[in-house]
Design a protein around this motif. Structure first.
Motif, PDB file in Angstrom:
ATOM      1  N   ASN A 186       0.838  -1.199   0.000  1.00  0.00           N
ATOM      2  CA  ASN A 186       0.000   0.000   0.000  1.00  0.00           C
ATOM      3  C   ASN A 186       0.875   1.253   0.000  1.00  0.00           C
ATOM      4  N   PRO A 187       0.871   2.052  -1.070  1.00  0.00           N
ATOM      5  CA  PRO A 187       1.765   3.220  -1.139  1.00  0.00           C
ATOM      6  C   PRO A 187       1.330   4.364  -0.225  1.00  0.00           C
ATOM      7  N   PHE A 188       0.074   4.384   0.170  1.00  0.00           N
ATOM      8  CA  PHE A 188      -0.431   5.501   0.960  1.00  0.00           C
ATOM      9  C   PHE A 188       0.103   5.503   2.391  1.00  0.00           C
ATOM     10  N   VAL A 189       0.468   4.330   2.890  1.00  0.00           N
ATOM     11  CA  VAL A 189       1.017   4.259   4.252  1.00  0.00           C
ATOM     12  C   VAL A 189       2.353   4.988   4.316  1.00  0.00           C
ATOM     13  N   ALA A 190       3.246   4.712   3.374  1.00  0.00           N
ATOM     14  CA  ALA A 190       4.541   5.391   3.341  1.00  0.00           C
ATOM     15  C   ALA A 190       4.367   6.891   3.153  1.00  0.00           C
ATOM     16  N   GLN A 191       3.380   7.293   2.332  1.00  0.00           N
ATOM     17  CA  GLN A 191       3.130   8.715   2.115  1.00  0.00           C
ATOM     18  C   GLN A 191       2.636   9.383   3.388  1.00  0.00           C
ATOM     19  N   GLN A 192       1.730   8.710   4.095  1.00  0.00           N
ATOM     20  CA  GLN A 192       1.202   9.270   5.338  1.00  0.00           C
ATOM     21  C   GLN A 192       2.292   9.414   6.390  1.00  0.00           C
ATOM     22  N   MET A 193       3.251   8.486   6.386  1.00  0.00           N
ATOM     23  CA  MET A 193       4.345   8.533   7.352  1.00  0.00           C
ATOM     24  C   MET A 193       5.487   9.433   6.884  1.00  0.00           C
ATOM     25  N   GLN A 194       5.359   9.995   5.679  1.00  0.00           N
ATOM     26  CA  GLN A 194       6.359  10.898   5.107  1.00  0.00           C
ATOM     27  C   GLN A 194       7.739  10.231   5.018  1.00  0.00           C
ATOM     28  N   LEU A 195       7.727   9.023   4.470  1.00  0.00           N
ATOM     29  CA  LEU A 195       8.977   8.298   4.293  1.00  0.00           C
ATOM     30  C   LEU A 195       9.598   8.671   2.953  1.00  0.00           C
ATOM     31  N   GLY A 196      10.909   8.856   2.946  1.00  0.00           N
ATOM     32  CA  GLY A 196      11.601   9.219   1.721  1.00  0.00           C
ATOM     33  C   GLY A 196      12.497   8.129   1.176  1.00  0.00           C
ATOM     34  N   PHE A 197      12.973   7.241   2.061  1.00  0.00           N
ATOM     35  CA  PHE A 197      13.954   6.234   1.663  1.00  0.00           C
ATOM     36  C   PHE A 197      13.765   4.991   2.511  1.00  0.00           C
ATOM     37  N   TYR A 198      13.953   3.828   1.886  1.00  0.00           N
ATOM     38  CA  TYR A 198      13.876   2.557   2.607  1.00  0.00           C
ATOM     39  C   TYR A 198      14.934   1.612   2.057  1.00  0.00           C
ATOM     40  N   ALA A 199      15.631   0.932   2.954  1.00  0.00           N
ATOM     41  CA  ALA A 199      16.541  -0.151   2.563  1.00  0.00           C
ATOM     42  C   ALA A 199      16.421  -1.259   3.598  1.00  0.00           C
ATOM     43  N   GLY A 200      16.207  -2.479   3.139  1.00  0.00           N
ATOM     44  CA  GLY A 200      16.055  -3.603   4.051  1.00  0.00           C
ATOM     45  C   GLY A 200      16.777  -4.835   3.564  1.00  0.00           C
ATOM     46  N   GLN A 201      17.329  -5.588   4.505  1.00  0.00           N
ATOM     47  CA  GLN A 201      18.001  -6.846   4.200  1.00  0.00           C
ATOM     48  C   GLN A 201      17.268  -7.965   4.939  1.00  0.00           C
ATOM     49  N   ALA A 202      16.897  -9.013   4.205  1.00  0.00           N
ATOM     50  CA  ALA A 202      16.174 -10.130   4.806  1.00  0.00           C
ATOM     51  C   ALA A 202      17.005 -10.812   5.885  1.00  0.00           C
TER      52      ALA A 202
END
Length: 243
Positions: A106-122
């Motif tokens: 859901n792209p709206f969650v990241a927008q609501q939280m004002q996120l600009g960048f994400y990086a994750g490692q499993a």
């Protein structure tokens, strides 16, 4: 997963993955402060406001280590980019979440939280199943360098060992956490002090792209990678000591 709104999040091996997740169901158990301490260090190493250790369950994602995220510790699986990180072998990186959002969640969650960048490692079990992720998040767009990507992978190995340690504690091995604290306190504090000093020295440089500023930045990254390897080595030593 009960919702089929984002079916691309469910791998063909989901049943095996959920079975592998069972020993790591640590929400609400003592020792969660260990994960919070760890992600606090991770956020400092990358100079980012948010760092998380997540477990991706059947229907939701739980954050067992949380630095900088004020939201609830449990979110819907279709609302979290950590659900995507477990699908990949390498780092899952979204350099500009606002303009190029992840299409699997859901792209709206990241927008609501004002996120600009994400990086994750499993984060994987000894059998290779991805059960969660170590992620770093910024409020502004950015890009990991090659060395920063390697640092995140090394820290993910540390997070995997912490998960195994927590699973071991669930079998009533209460001596593991104090033993780990004793081994880590000195070396971690020394590295954090050096990292702070290097950051302060860099701030004295009026030109952030000068050769001297770059040397400070490179030294800081070298120190961060040294700390990651120290954490991993000490966790291995505690594991061997506990046998």
């Amino acid at each position: 997963m009960t919702s089929t709104k984002y079916p691309g999040l469910i791998p063909s091996y989901e049943h095996e993955r959920l079975e592998a997740l069972q020993p790591y169901q640590v929400l609400g158990t003592p020792g969660q402060e260990l994960f919070n301490d760890f992600v606090g260090i991770v956020a400092k190493l990358f100079d980012m406001p948010i760092a998380l250790v997540s477990l991706v369950r059947a229907d939701d994602v739980v954050f067992i280590g949380n630095k900088g995220l004020s939201e609830a510790p449990v979110v819907d699986r279709g609302d979290s980019m950590c659900s995507v990180a477990i699908l990949n072998d390498g780092i899952t990186e979204f350099q500009d979440v606002a303009t190029t959002p992840c299409e699997l969640v859901n792209p709206f969650v990241a927008q609501q939280m004002q996120l600009g960048f994400y990086a994750g490692q499993a984060l994987r079990t000894p059998s290779g199943q991805a059960v969660g992720s170590l992620c770093i998040i910024d409020r502004r767009p950015r890009q990991l360098s090659v060395l920063e990507s390697e640092l995140l992978r090394e820290l993910a190995l540390v997070a995997q060992e912490l998960l195994r340690l927590q699973a071991a504690r669930a079998t009533d091995d209460a001596a593991l956490l104090p033993a780990l604290r004793i081994r880590l306190d000195g070396s971690v504090q020394q590295s954090l002090t050096r990292l702070t000093t290097l950051a302060e020295l860099r701030q004295w440089e009026t030109a952030t792209d000068s050769a001297e500023a770059q040397r400070y930045a490179d030294s800081r990254l070298d120190e961060a990678r040294y700390l990651a390897r120290t954490l991993y080595r000490e966790l291995q030593a505690v594991k061997v000591q506990a046998r």
